[in-house]
Scaffold this active site. Structure first.
Site, PDB file in Angstrom:
ATOM      1  N   HIS A   1      27.730 -44.903 126.725  1.00 56.69           N
ATOM      2  CA  HIS A   1      28.961 -44.972 127.521  1.00 56.69           C
ATOM      3  C   HIS A   1      28.685 -45.225 129.005  1.00 56.69           C
ATOM      4  O   HIS A   1      29.574 -45.655 129.730  1.00 56.69           O
ATOM      5  CB  HIS A   1      29.834 -43.720 127.319  1.00 56.69           C
ATOM      6  CG  HIS A   1      29.314 -42.489 127.978  1.00 56.69           C
ATOM      7  ND1 HIS A   1      28.571 -41.539 127.316  1.00 56.69           N
ATOM      8  CD2 HIS A   1      29.442 -42.037 129.250  1.00 56.69           C
ATOM      9  CE1 HIS A   1      28.266 -40.558 128.143  1.00 56.69           C
ATOM     10  NE2 HIS A   1      28.780 -40.842 129.326  1.00 56.69           N
TER      11      HIS A   1
ATOM     12  N   ASP B   1      25.818 -42.765 120.815  1.00 62.71           N
ATOM     13  CA  ASP B   1      25.950 -42.825 122.270  1.00 62.71           C
ATOM     14  C   ASP B   1      24.602 -42.940 122.974  1.00 62.71           C
ATOM     15  O   ASP B   1      24.338 -42.248 123.958  1.00 62.71           O
ATOM     16  CB  ASP B   1      26.734 -41.612 122.796  1.00 62.71           C
ATOM     17  CG  ASP B   1      27.221 -41.832 124.225  1.00 62.71           C
ATOM     18  OD1 ASP B   1      27.337 -42.993 124.656  1.00 62.71           O
ATOM     19  OD2 ASP B   1      27.466 -40.824 124.929  1.00 62.71           O
TER      20      ASP B   1
ATOM     21  N   SER C   1      25.152 -37.829 132.857  1.00 65.89           N
ATOM     22  CA  SER C   1      25.122 -38.442 131.531  1.00 65.89           C
ATOM     23  C   SER C   1      23.960 -39.412 131.442  1.00 65.89           C
ATOM     24  O   SER C   1      23.781 -40.260 132.314  1.00 65.89           O
ATOM     25  CB  SER C   1      26.420 -39.201 131.259  1.00 65.89           C
ATOM     26  OG  SER C   1      27.463 -38.318 131.007  1.00 65.89           O
TER      27      SER C   1
END
Length: 197
Positions: free
Chosen positions: A79, A109, A182
């Site tokens: 993402h 992901d 992230s």
């Protein structure tokens, strides 16, 4: 306690050079808030010219990543890099390199990037099967390219065999994941990657 702090500081110092900032940009067309083009109601064919009420803007985003090979392979979250036009990686020493996408999997992901910079500090993968609930872990990110963030916690849960959606093998942690972290590594106390934030 002082020896424990020294050991942790030494461990984190050894990990930081492998944690990078991932900067992405994407060109987006947005409508200006004023004016209305009446031809839009009647013209169903794609236009060969740009509507004067549209303008192209660049949308930037930041995330983290971790170098996993001395040849410049980097793992981050899918993402972080999904549907972007350009990817740059800022190394811990401040140098910025263009990155190319090697592969990605939206389901788990994860994405693999590559930069052309040999001889980089990389982290090794640990055996996540070895991890148990209660084991200490460290989450590291480099969200803004100039200052790393480090949080710690434990493995809260491991393996949920009753899940049928493919997420039964994930490790759950209570280590805080700060904005922009992230894609950074989750490491065990041996300094091995056991997950991606």
């Amino acid at each position: 306690l002082e020896n424990l702090n020294k050991e942790r500081r030494a461990l984190i110092s050894s990990l930081l050079p492998a944690v990078v900032s991932v900067k992405t940009s994407k060109k987006v067309v947005s409508r200006r808030s004023y004016g209305l083009d009446p031809s839009e109601f009647y013209d169903r064919k794609p236009r060969q010219f740009r509507n004067p009420n549209e303008e192209e803007m660049v949308q930037n985003s930041l995330g983290s990543g971790v170098i996993v090979s001395a040849e410049g392979h980097i793992i981050t979250n899918n993402h972080v890099i999904d549907q972007v036009d350009q990817i740059e990686v800022q190394l811990s020493d401040g140098r910025t390199k263009k990155a190319r996408l090697v592969g990605a999997d939206a389901t788990v992901d994860l994405a693999v990037l590559k930069i052309d910079e040999p001889g980089l500090k990389s982290l090794k993968f640990g055996d996540s099967d070895y991890m148990q609930a209660g084991d200490f872990v460290i989450a590291i990110g480099n969200p803004f390219g100039f200052e790393e963030t480090v949080t710690d916690g434990i493995i809260s849960s491991k393996g949920r065999p009753n899940r049928v959606d493919g997420f039964g093998d994930y490790l759950q942690t209570n280590a805080a994941i700060n904005p922009g972290n992230s894609g950074g590594p989750l490491v065990n106390l041996r300094g091995e990657i056991i997950g991606i934030n």
